[in-house]
Design a protein around this motif. Structure first.
Motif, PDB file in Angstrom:
ATOM      1  N   ILE A 126      21.018  16.623 -23.689  1.00 22.48           N
ATOM      2  CA  ILE A 126      19.893  16.437 -24.612  1.00 22.48           C
ATOM      3  C   ILE A 126      19.660  17.700 -25.434  1.00 22.48           C
ATOM      4  CG2 ILE A 126      17.390  16.072 -24.743  1.00 22.48           C
ATOM      5  CD1 ILE A 126      17.684  14.267 -22.256  1.00 22.48           C
ATOM      6  N   ASP A 127      19.814  18.839 -24.793  1.00 19.19           N
ATOM      7  CA  ASP A 127      19.663  20.109 -25.499  1.00 19.19           C
ATOM      8  C   ASP A 127      20.721  20.251 -26.590  1.00 19.19           C
ATOM      9  OD1 ASP A 127      18.594  22.756 -25.930  1.00 19.19           O
ATOM     10  OD2 ASP A 127      20.342  23.542 -24.867  1.00 19.19           O
ATOM     11  N   LEU A 133      20.751  10.671 -28.581  1.00 16.00           N
ATOM     12  CA  LEU A 133      20.024   9.842 -27.617  1.00 16.00           C
ATOM     13  C   LEU A 133      18.773   9.267 -28.259  1.00 16.00           C
ATOM     14  CD1 LEU A 133      19.509   8.671 -24.833  1.00 16.00           C
ATOM     15  CD2 LEU A 133      18.486  10.854 -24.159  1.00 16.00           C
ATOM     16  N   GLN A 134      18.053  10.081 -29.012  1.00 15.46           N
ATOM     17  CA  GLN A 134      16.825   9.605 -29.649  1.00 15.46           C
ATOM     18  C   GLN A 134      17.115   8.481 -30.634  1.00 15.46           C
ATOM     19  OE1 GLN A 134      13.621  11.204 -28.709  1.00 15.46           O
ATOM     20  NE2 GLN A 134      13.252   9.076 -29.337  1.00 15.46           N
ATOM     21  N   LYS A 135      18.242   8.563 -31.303  1.00 14.24           N
ATOM     22  CA  LYS A 135      18.634   7.516 -32.243  1.00 14.24           C
ATOM     23  C   LYS A 135      18.877   6.200 -31.501  1.00 14.24           C
ATOM     24  CE  LYS A 135      21.949   6.423 -35.911  1.00 14.24           C
ATOM     25  NZ  LYS A 135      23.141   6.917 -36.688  1.00 14.24           N
ATOM     26  N   ILE A 136      19.504   6.285 -30.332  1.00 17.34           N
ATOM     27  CA  ILE A 136      19.737   5.093 -29.514  1.00 17.34           C
ATOM     28  C   ILE A 136      18.409   4.488 -29.087  1.00 17.34           C
ATOM     29  CG2 ILE A 136      20.633   4.278 -27.289  1.00 17.34           C
ATOM     30  CD1 ILE A 136      22.808   6.462 -27.557  1.00 17.34           C
ATOM     31  N   LEU A 137      17.504   5.329 -28.627  1.00 13.32           N
ATOM     32  CA  LEU A 137      16.207   4.865 -28.136  1.00 13.32           C
ATOM     33  C   LEU A 137      15.341   4.301 -29.268  1.00 13.32           C
ATOM     34  CD1 LEU A 137      15.312   7.806 -25.704  1.00 13.32           C
ATOM     35  CD2 LEU A 137      16.271   5.583 -25.098  1.00 13.32           C
ATOM     36  N   LEU A 149      12.155   4.476 -22.568  1.00 12.65           N
ATOM     37  CA  LEU A 149      12.604   4.866 -21.235  1.00 12.65           C
ATOM     38  C   LEU A 149      11.642   4.355 -20.175  1.00 12.65           C
ATOM     39  CD1 LEU A 149      13.823   8.566 -21.622  1.00 12.65           C
ATOM     40  CD2 LEU A 149      15.221   6.515 -21.330  1.00 12.65           C
ATOM     41  N   TYR A 150      12.175   4.046 -19.016  1.00 18.27           N
ATOM     42  CA  TYR A 150      11.385   3.564 -17.888  1.00 18.27           C
ATOM     43  C   TYR A 150      10.331   4.609 -17.525  1.00 18.27           C
ATOM     44  CZ  TYR A 150      10.457   1.646 -13.229  1.00 18.27           C
ATOM     45  OH  TYR A 150       9.871   1.116 -12.106  1.00 18.27           O
ATOM     46  N   GLU A 151       9.095   4.162 -17.383  1.00 18.78           N
ATOM     47  CA  GLU A 151       8.004   5.078 -17.051  1.00 18.78           C
ATOM     48  C   GLU A 151       8.081   5.475 -15.574  1.00 18.78           C
ATOM     49  OE1 GLU A 151       5.704   6.608 -18.833  1.00 18.78           O
ATOM     50  OE2 GLU A 151       6.534   5.777 -20.685  1.00 18.78           O
ATOM     51  N   ASP A 152       8.361   6.742 -15.340  1.00 17.61           N
ATOM     52  CA  ASP A 152       8.485   7.256 -13.988  1.00 17.61           C
ATOM     53  C   ASP A 152       7.903   8.670 -13.973  1.00 17.61           C
ATOM     54  OD1 ASP A 152       9.127   7.336 -11.320  1.00 17.61           O
ATOM     55  OD2 ASP A 152      11.287   7.524 -11.603  1.00 17.61           O
ATOM     56  N   ALA A 153       7.930   9.292 -12.807  1.00 15.06           N
ATOM     57  CA  ALA A 153       7.388  10.645 -12.683  1.00 15.06           C
ATOM     58  C   ALA A 153       8.093  11.597 -13.644  1.00 15.06           C
ATOM     59  CB  ALA A 153       7.542  11.134 -11.251  1.00 15.06           C
ATOM     60  N   LYS A 167      12.538  20.693 -29.326  1.00 19.67           N
ATOM     61  CA  LYS A 167      12.462  19.498 -30.160  1.00 19.67           C
ATOM     62  C   LYS A 167      12.397  18.214 -29.332  1.00 19.67           C
ATOM     63  CE  LYS A 167      14.992  17.171 -33.887  1.00 19.67           C
ATOM     64  NZ  LYS A 167      16.208  17.222 -34.766  1.00 19.67           N
ATOM     65  N   HIS A 168      13.086  18.212 -28.192  1.00 22.36           N
ATOM     66  CA  HIS A 168      13.161  17.010 -27.362  1.00 22.36           C
ATOM     67  C   HIS A 168      12.503  17.232 -25.987  1.00 22.36           C
ATOM     68  CE1 HIS A 168      15.740  15.126 -30.309  1.00 22.36           C
ATOM     69  NE2 HIS A 168      16.591  16.134 -30.244  1.00 22.36           N
ATOM     70  N   ILE A 169      11.413  17.972 -25.987  1.00 25.86           N
ATOM     71  CA  ILE A 169      10.783  18.330 -24.724  1.00 25.86           C
ATOM     72  C   ILE A 169      10.333  17.104 -23.928  1.00 25.86           C
ATOM     73  CG2 ILE A 169       8.484  18.622 -25.742  1.00 25.86           C
ATOM     74  CD1 ILE A 169      10.092  20.616 -22.816  1.00 25.86           C
ATOM     75  N   GLU A 170       9.889  16.056 -24.599  1.00 24.44           N
ATOM     76  CA  GLU A 170       9.436  14.865 -23.882  1.00 24.44           C
ATOM     77  C   GLU A 170      10.596  14.179 -23.155  1.00 24.44           C
ATOM     78  OE1 GLU A 170       6.360  14.013 -23.242  1.00 24.44           O
ATOM     79  OE2 GLU A 170       5.822  15.841 -24.317  1.00 24.44           O
ATOM     80  N   LEU A 171      11.756  14.185 -23.759  1.00 22.44           N
ATOM     81  CA  LEU A 171      12.933  13.636 -23.088  1.00 22.44           C
ATOM     82  C   LEU A 171      13.349  14.529 -21.922  1.00 22.44           C
ATOM     83  CD1 LEU A 171      15.208  12.495 -26.087  1.00 22.44           C
ATOM     84  CD2 LEU A 171      13.955  11.042 -24.485  1.00 22.44           C
TER      85      LEU A 171
END
Length: 217
Positions: A126-127, A133-137, A149-153, A167-171
């Motif tokens: 991701i880094d 990946l974001q484009k796929i999502l 993405l599945y909501e998990d811990a 830039k992609h800290i949430e992922l």
């Protein structure tokens, strides 16, 4: 295949969730299990022609046990309320899972709380190219089918080695990298249900390929 026999079996099993009932209905269980395995074999063959990297997974290898693991989950019923199975089950790769339940069926895939080494590999990917990946999502058909993405811990802070303003800290904060979609079980009675499974498999494939490349390269 309409799965009506499997659903009727599961309904009766949940009314009588004990070994005595299962032993008395072992012949019925073998019948519905064999039917399910034959269907899995058929779908395994069809999926193998879609994905050049597909890992051959015959029904007997793909099907999950119907017994709950009471050693680790002593409060669960003796038997599950669904038939579960995996396709494309190459060891140490992102999975594709199907679950046939009494009220709903589930399609899911990805990496569920993998070991730290695997999570690290995904985060490094991701880094490096998180935009891919974001484009796929973000693809419209993907979002319509899976939502996201599945909501998990998640981590509450940035992972070690990554800044909070990445830039992609949430992922990067995810511990699970998976997706899921559900359908009413009644839909399995439709003649085109096999096509629905194939549709979901195809839609999920770029996501699983991204993960597999991340953890194998």
């Amino acid at each position: 295949m309409s799965f009506k026999n499997q659903i009727e079996f599961l309904k009766e099993l949940q009314k009588n969730n004990n070994k005595e009932w299962m032993d008395a209905n072992r012949k019925w269980y073998k019948e519905v299990r064999d039917e399910y395995i034959n269907w899995l074999d058929s779908m395994n063959n069809r999926l193998s022609h879609i994905d050049k990297d597909y890992y051959d997974t015959p029904g007997k290898k793909g099907i999950n046990r119907i017994n709950n693991n009471l050693m680790f989950h002593p409060n669960k019923p003796v038997y599950k309320d669904h038939f579960g199975a995996g396709f494309d089950k190459k060891p140490n790769t992102a999975d594709f899972y199907f679950e046939l339940g009494i009220e709903r069926c589930i399609f899911a895939g990805g990496l569920w709380r993998p070991e730290p080494k695997v999570v690290r590999s995904v985060r490094e990917a991701i880094d490096y190219n998180g935009d891919k990946l974001q484009k796929i999502l973000n693809k419209k058909s993907f979002k319509t089918l899976f939502g996201g993405l599945y909501e998990d811990a998640k981590l509450t802070k940035s992972p070690k080695g990554f800044s909070n303003d990445h830039k992609h800290i949430e992922l990067l904060r995810n511990k699970t990298f998976g997706v899921e979609t559900t359908f009413a079980t009644a839909q399995t009675f439709n003649q085109n249900f096999d096509e629905k499974l194939i549709e979901v498999y195809k839609e999920m494939l770029p996501f699983r390929r991204y993960l597999n490349k991340a953890i194998t390269v």
